[in-house]
Design a protein around this motif. Structure first.
Motif, short mmCIF file in Angstrom:
data_model
loop_
_atom_site.label_atom_id
_atom_site.label_comp_id
_atom_site.label_asym_id
_atom_site.label_seq_id
_atom_site.Cartn_x
_atom_site.Cartn_y
_atom_site.Cartn_z
N PHE A 84 1.35 -0.83 -0.09
CA PHE A 84 0.48 0.46 0.33
C PHE A 84 0.64 1.23 0.12
N ALA A 85 1.33 1.75 -1.12
CA ALA A 85 1.66 3.18 -1.22
C ALA A 85 0.59 4.43 -0.34
N PHE A 123 7.01 -1.13 7.33
CA PHE A 123 6.94 0.41 6.75
C PHE A 123 7.91 0.73 6.22
N LEU A 124 8.21 1.25 4.91
CA LEU A 124 9.36 0.98 4.19
C LEU A 124 9.26 2.68 3.60
N CYS A 160 5.92 -10.11 -0.54
CA CYS A 160 4.50 -9.99 -0.83
C CYS A 160 3.78 -11.63 -1.04
N GLU A 161 5.09 -12.50 -1.47
CA GLU A 161 4.58 -13.70 -1.84
C GLU A 161 4.74 -14.42 -0.44
N VAL A 211 3.25 -4.36 3.44
CA VAL A 211 3.57 -3.40 2.90
C VAL A 211 3.34 -1.81 2.81
N ILE A 212 3.99 -1.13 4.02
CA ILE A 212 3.70 0.70 3.90
C ILE A 212 4.51 1.39 3.09
N LEU A 213 4.12 1.73 2.23
CA LEU A 213 5.02 2.44 1.22
C LEU A 213 5.12 3.98 1.44
N THR A 214 6.37 4.71 1.16
CA THR A 214 5.71 5.92 1.31
C THR A 214 7.09 6.31 0.39
#
Ligand code: ATP
Length: 306
Positions: free
Chosen positions: A32-33, A152-153, A176-177, A182-185
């Motif tokens: 999720f971005a 968190f990335l 993801c596999e 994942v939370i991505l900014t």
């Protein structure tokens, strides 16, 4: 199952209302971005999700915890990869990953994580000998070693060369596999487009749009297609015939954004053939995610002004 729930989140820093009623959910296993211009409230929101800041109001749940009160049990379920992590330079890659593994109750395998981020060949090298991109991979390994449910990335590929960026994208896709959320900014729209299952676009603390990258492109661009070409130096753009789409010229480079690509292309190419003009580098493309993003935040900024 929702792993992250944000309901009507507000954050005020004195008079600055930085986050204004944000609501979203992130499902298990999603990338999720969160994207938006500087000062949009991304870092504030993510830091609230990480438990590093308290909301002014609203509800936040991450991996079943309230981050503000989840304590150690919560911190063991999340991994955080910040833009600038200080890395202890006197250790080797394997030593440092091993040290961090000791902080968690059930860490992933040391060599497995080193392989996942592509540092196997460097495992016994001192961290001070790593390049910038390799350090970021090590940061990622340290974020993963606790086997978090939610990672968190923050701007994970800032400063990477293009090939290192693609390798990092493969690493994130691989996460993801193994079922990570994942939370991505990021400020790289191509990164959001390639990696994210869904993207939240925020501007001035508000959610402007939420959807898959392709949904956002479709929503903004509709059926719009872009016709691009370069006119020869001796042909002025004012000679081109009228078209349905929006024709813009930058010097001799012509860009037509149109909902009638077949008709507009026919008008333009018929004119070119009749006048014996060659359109150099003629191409047809769909609107990009970056263009959709710029349209979305442009519209949000304009409505914010009015
Ligand atoms: P960037 O893309 O530049 O990192 P961002 O979207 O992450 O921006 P935030 O860092 O969340 O934005 O900032 C949102 C707003 O809150 C900004 O107006 C910022 O000045 C303000 N802000 C952030 N942290 C604080 C703080 N500790 N004290 C006061 N104001 C803050």
């Amino acid at each position: 199952m929702a792993v992250v729930i944000v309901e009507d989140l507000h954050k005020r820093y004195g008079d600055n209302h930085a986050v204004r009623g944000l609501s979203l959910t992130v499902e298990e296993g999603e990338v999720f971005a969160i994207v938006g211009p500087n000062g949009a409230g991304k870092t504030t929101t993510v830091e609230i999700l990480e438990g590093h800041r308290r909301p002014s109001s609203g509800r936040v749940e991450v991996a079943g915890f309230d981050p503000a009160t989840g304590g150690r049990a919560f911190r063991e379920r999340i991994g955080i990869v910040l833009q600038e992590c200080g890395i202890e330079e006197r250790f080797s890659v394997r030593e440092l990953v091993t040290l961090h593994a000791g902080l968690y109750p059930s860490p992933r395998g040391i060599d497995e994580v080193i392989a996942l981020v592509g540092l196997t060949g460097k495992a016994d090298e001192r961290t001070k000998t790593l390049s910038g991109g390799q350090r970021r991979r090590l940061d990622l390994a340290l974020g993963l070693i606790g086997d978090p449910d939610v990672l968190f990335l923050d701007e994970p590929t800032t400063g990477f060369d293009p090939s290192a960026r693609r390798q990092a994208w493969d690493v994130v896709a691989g996460l993801c596999e193994v079922g990570k959320t994942v939370i991505l900014t990021t400020h790289y729209m191509e990164e959001a487009y390639r990696l994210a299952d869904r993207v939240a676009v925020v501007a001035a603390g508000e959610l402007v749009a939420l959807g898959t990258p392709d949904e956002l492109v479709d929503r903004v661009a509709g059926g719009r297609v872009v016709i691009e070409f370069r006119l020869p130096p001796d042909v002025d753009v004012s000679r081109l015939p009228p078209v349905v789409g929006d024709l813009q010229a930058d010097g001799h480079v012509v860009v037509v954004e149109t909902v009638s690509p077949t008709g507009d292309l026919a008008v333009l190419t018929r004119w070119a053939v009749v006048h014996d003009v060659e359109f150099e580098q003629l191409r047809l493309r769909h609107g990009s995610f970056e263009e959709a993003y710029l349209d979305l935040i442009g519209a949000a900024t304009r409505s914010g002004d009015g």
